[in-house]
Structures are given as structure tokens and as C-alpha cells.
Design a protein around this motif. Structure first.
Motif, PDB file in Angstrom:
ATOM      1  N   GLY A  69     -26.623  85.554  92.247  1.00 20.94           N
ATOM      2  CA  GLY A  69     -26.903  86.004  90.887  1.00 20.94           C
ATOM      3  C   GLY A  69     -26.381  85.129  89.776  1.00 20.94           C
TER       4      GLY A  69
ATOM      5  N   HIS B 114     -28.424  81.028  93.322  1.00 24.59           N
ATOM      6  CA  HIS B 114     -29.417  82.050  92.991  1.00 24.59           C
ATOM      7  C   HIS B 114     -29.193  83.323  93.800  1.00 24.59           C
ATOM      8  CE1 HIS B 114     -33.276  83.949  92.190  1.00 24.59           C
ATOM      9  NE2 HIS B 114     -33.477  84.033  93.493  1.00 24.59           N
ATOM     10  N   TYR B 115     -28.763  83.182  95.046  1.00 29.46           N
ATOM     11  CA  TYR B 115     -28.607  84.346  95.920  1.00 29.46           C
ATOM     12  C   TYR B 115     -27.451  85.255  95.509  1.00 29.46           C
ATOM     13  CZ  TYR B 115     -31.955  82.101  99.009  1.00 29.46           C
ATOM     14  OH  TYR B 115     -33.095  81.536  99.520  1.00 29.46           O
TER      15      TYR B 115
ATOM     16  N   ASP C 243     -26.458  88.224  87.865  1.00 29.12           N
ATOM     17  CA  ASP C 243     -27.665  89.048  87.911  1.00 29.12           C
ATOM     18  C   ASP C 243     -27.404  90.257  88.818  1.00 29.12           C
ATOM     19  OD1 ASP C 243     -30.143  90.190  88.185  1.00 29.12           O
ATOM     20  OD2 ASP C 243     -31.155  88.351  88.804  1.00 29.12           O
ATOM     21  N   PRO C 244     -27.486  91.486  88.268  1.00 29.05           N
ATOM     22  CA  PRO C 244     -27.207  92.683  89.086  1.00 29.05           C
ATOM     23  C   PRO C 244     -28.225  92.901  90.207  1.00 29.05           C
ATOM     24  CG  PRO C 244     -28.062  93.315  86.936  1.00 29.05           C
ATOM     25  CD  PRO C 244     -27.821  91.845  86.881  1.00 29.05           C
ATOM     26  N   THR C 245     -29.349  92.213  90.131  1.00 31.40           N
ATOM     27  CA  THR C 245     -30.374  92.377  91.174  1.00 31.40           C
ATOM     28  C   THR C 245     -30.294  91.271  92.236  1.00 31.40           C
ATOM     29  OG1 THR C 245     -32.025  91.082  89.947  1.00 31.40           O
ATOM     30  CG2 THR C 245     -31.899  93.448  89.472  1.00 31.40           C
ATOM     31  N   ALA C 246     -29.208  90.512  92.244  1.00 33.06           N
ATOM     32  CA  ALA C 246     -29.074  89.396  93.188  1.00 33.06           C
ATOM     33  C   ALA C 246     -29.102  89.893  94.630  1.00 33.06           C
ATOM     34  CB  ALA C 246     -27.774  88.652  92.921  1.00 33.06           C
ATOM     35  N   ALA C 247     -29.552  89.020  95.527  1.00 29.43           N
ATOM     36  CA  ALA C 247     -29.669  89.387  96.939  1.00 29.43           C
ATOM     37  C   ALA C 247     -28.318  89.659  97.570  1.00 29.43           C
ATOM     38  CB  ALA C 247     -30.385  88.261  97.696  1.00 29.43           C
TER      39      ALA C 247
ATOM     40  N   LYS D 292     -24.420  90.717  96.835  1.00 28.47           N
ATOM     41  CA  LYS D 292     -23.490  91.279  95.854  1.00 28.47           C
ATOM     42  C   LYS D 292     -22.196  91.642  96.572  1.00 28.47           C
ATOM     43  CE  LYS D 292     -26.448  94.447  94.372  1.00 28.47           C
ATOM     44  NZ  LYS D 292     -27.759  93.964  94.857  1.00 28.47           N
TER      45      LYS D 292
END
Length: 199
Positions: free
Chosen positions: A65, A62-63, A133-137, A139
Motif C-alpha cells: 500500500g 504496491h502490495y 493504501d487501506p485496500t492493499a493486498a 496489511k
């Protein structure tokens, strides 16, 4: 119809029965190791479900993305058991009727199944590792996290492994038995043709 001998019939029957293992053992596994998980995390893929450390893997991924892994991601779980049932039944019939064309068709079915599974796993892994996910914690520019199709691969501080599990190895054994049968039939044909060139 060209017939096969009793040994080849037995080989076909054993190959078909080995494939029944797909209903009782996992077909594939994906494992991860990292300093914080020295004992490793493992996800097993069965013919119709997932098992293992799926929730922990989802929490880790999840972290960066990656999508949530769930059985809904695998529409194959709905129909794969029927595909296996058809191939197994055909193999049993090939052993009973001893037809050469049926034996080769059974080998073709196992081969296509194996190729299809590998292609399907690659496409799933590509989508899972690239569509982040581009908003992942966390990157990392230019980084993708596609798991290996077969073997080992380093992904950040994780070592990932992907490969057949018990059921996958037994199905591979089915394919090898059928390849052995095909080679044996070919050698028998050559021997018979040498003995009688008018055949």
C-alpha cells in the motif's frame, strides 16, 4: 572588513567547487535487500531526478500500500539546482573577496542546506511509510514502513539502507572544509589576541 589568508581562501574555493558535483553525481541512495532480491534494489536521488530500480521498488511496495514513487513527488527537483548554484556562486565570491563574514555565511548556507535536506528526507520518508493504501493486498496491523533516515532498518523481510551517495559525501566534505576553516580562524584570532591583548 576582516580578511582571511590565502590558505583559507583556497579552502573556500575548493569547498565551493566540490559542491558542483551535485549536478553530475547522485546525492542520496536508498537500497533494499531481501531473500528474493539478494543482489539488492537501489534507488538513487539526484539533484533533479531519480534513477535505479525505481520501477521494481514500486512494484514491490504496491502490495503493502505504499505510494508510487515518481519524480512528481519531489518538488525540490524544480528549485534545488538553483539553490546549489546560488550557494556555489556565493562561495566563489567569498574566496575572491576574502571576507571573513562571507566565509562564515558560506558555512552557514552549507549547514542549513544539509539540515534542510535531512529534514526533508525524514518528512518524505514518514509520509511514504505511514500513509498506506487501506485496500492493499498485504496489511500488517500497526506496521509502518518508513525507510531509515541514515543507516539500516528491517522492514518485514527487507533490509533497508538510506544514506548519502557520491554527491552527498562530496558536499559533506565541503562542510567539513568550512568547519576546519572556522576553527583555524578562531585559533588565529586567539593567537593574535594573546600576542597583542589590545587587538
Amino acid at each position: 572588513m576582516k580578511k582571511i589568508d590565502s590558505l583559507n581562501r583556497a579552502l573556500i574555493f575548493i569547498a565551493a567547487i566540490l559542491m558542483v558535483s551535485a549536478y553530475y553525481t547522485p546525492l542520496w541512495q536508498i537500497s533494499l535487500w531481501a531473500p528474493q532480491y539478494p543482489e539488492g534494489l537501489n534507488m538513487k536521488i539526484w539533484i533533479d531526478r531519480l534513477s535505479g530500480d525505481v520501477d521494481i521498488i514500486n512494484g514491490v511496495n504496491h502490495y503493502i500500500g505504499m505510494k508510487h514513487i515518481g519524480e512528481e513527488m519531489f518538488p525540490e527537483f524544480i528549485y534545488l539546482k538553483y539553490v546549489f548554484a546560488f550557494i556555489i556562486a556565493f562561495g566563489v565570491l567569498a574566496a575572491l573577496f576574502a571576507g571573513r563574514w562571507m566565509a562564515y555565511t558560506f558555512l552557514g548556507m552549507i549547514s542549513l542546506l544539509g539540515i534542510g535536506v535531512l529534514v526533508d528526507m525524514y518528512l518524505w520518508g514518514y509520509d511514504y511509510g505511514h500513509n498506506l493504501d487501506p485496500t492493499a493486498a498485504i496489511k500488517v496491523p500497526g506496521m509502518s514502513y518508513q525507510p531509515p533516515l541514515l543507516g539500516y532498518k528491517e522492514l518485514l523481510n527487507f533490509l533497508a539502507y538510506s544514506g548519502p551517495d557520491t554527491g552527498g559525501w562530496l558536499i559533506s566534505a565541503s562542510g567539513l572544509l568550512m568547519i576546519f576553516l572556522a576553527v583555524r580562524c578562531h585559533l588565529e584570532d586567539k593567537k593574535n589576541k594573546s600576542a597583542n591583548p589590545y587587538l
